[in-house]
Design a protein around this motif. Sequence first.
Motif, mmCIF file in Angstrom:
data_model
loop_
_atom_site.group_PDB
_atom_site.id
_atom_site.type_symbol
_atom_site.label_atom_id
_atom_site.label_comp_id
_atom_site.label_asym_id
_atom_site.label_seq_id
_atom_site.Cartn_x
_atom_site.Cartn_y
_atom_site.Cartn_z
ATOM 1 N N ARG A 204 0.838 -1.206 0.000
ATOM 2 C CA ARG A 204 0.000 0.000 0.000
ATOM 3 C C ARG A 204 0.872 1.256 0.000
ATOM 4 N NH1 ARG A 204 -4.913 2.038 0.785
ATOM 5 N NH2 ARG A 204 -5.119 3.979 1.955
ATOM 6 N N ASN B 57 -5.762 7.030 -4.003
ATOM 7 C CA ASN B 57 -5.247 5.667 -4.032
ATOM 8 C C ASN B 57 -6.382 4.661 -3.878
ATOM 9 O OD1 ASN B 57 -2.871 3.734 -3.816
ATOM 10 N ND2 ASN B 57 -3.950 3.295 -1.917
ATOM 11 N N ASP B 58 -7.291 4.925 -2.934
ATOM 12 C CA ASP B 58 -8.409 4.012 -2.713
ATOM 13 C C ASP B 58 -9.355 3.983 -3.910
ATOM 14 O OD1 ASP B 58 -7.382 3.410 -0.249
ATOM 15 O OD2 ASP B 58 -8.763 4.695 0.876
#
Length: 219
Positions: A142, A168-169
């Motif tokens: 991540r 990012n999500d």
Amino acid sequence: PARHCGPASAHGPEPRRGRPRSAAAERAILDAVVELLEAGEPLARLSIERIARTAGVGKATIYRRWSDKEALFVDVLRAVEPSDPVVSGTAGLDDLRLMLEWVRTRGLAHRSSVFLHNVVAQMKSHPRLWAEYQRTVIAPRRAAMLEAVRRAVDAGELRDDLDTELMNDLFLGPVLMRTLHHPEAPLPDDLVDRLMHALLQGLAPKAQVAGGGPVTGPV
């Protein structure tokens, strides 16, 4: 990666003969755990003694490399998963695409392997093991993806007025949804390209975007 599957007896795989050293010993230990799991041995019942006997090494050889079973099992899962993607470390969207594509192909690998599916399911029922996997495998992945998003912002490829974790999500979430939570969903070769195109173009109707109309809801 290829996995060695030794002959199985009524009591599981036959132990290897001799005591391999260094890299060969490490490979023998990892292979031994895989063999025992493939033979139907649950994670909870695997002992260091049984693993050492199957690998043909002493317990001390295992403990020199891994502090406990949790650390060993995490490395076993790493060994049977697809290798982490090789990225430039300097690109933004190009590196992000490579990492998303890796998530997609990893999802395909998990779908096609009953062994991988069962091991991951068993890991989740062992809090210490799952926490170690999250800390040493998931968290670094991540972090690498977040760095790629930040590089894309710095390069002017993404907006600089949004939270990078949110962006990012937005990229990662749909791929994880299809690979983890919607296992019957298709994972076509062009999935990542279509996803990135949709996000970069925006999801609001084109007429609304062209006319500068408001986008409702929180951003």
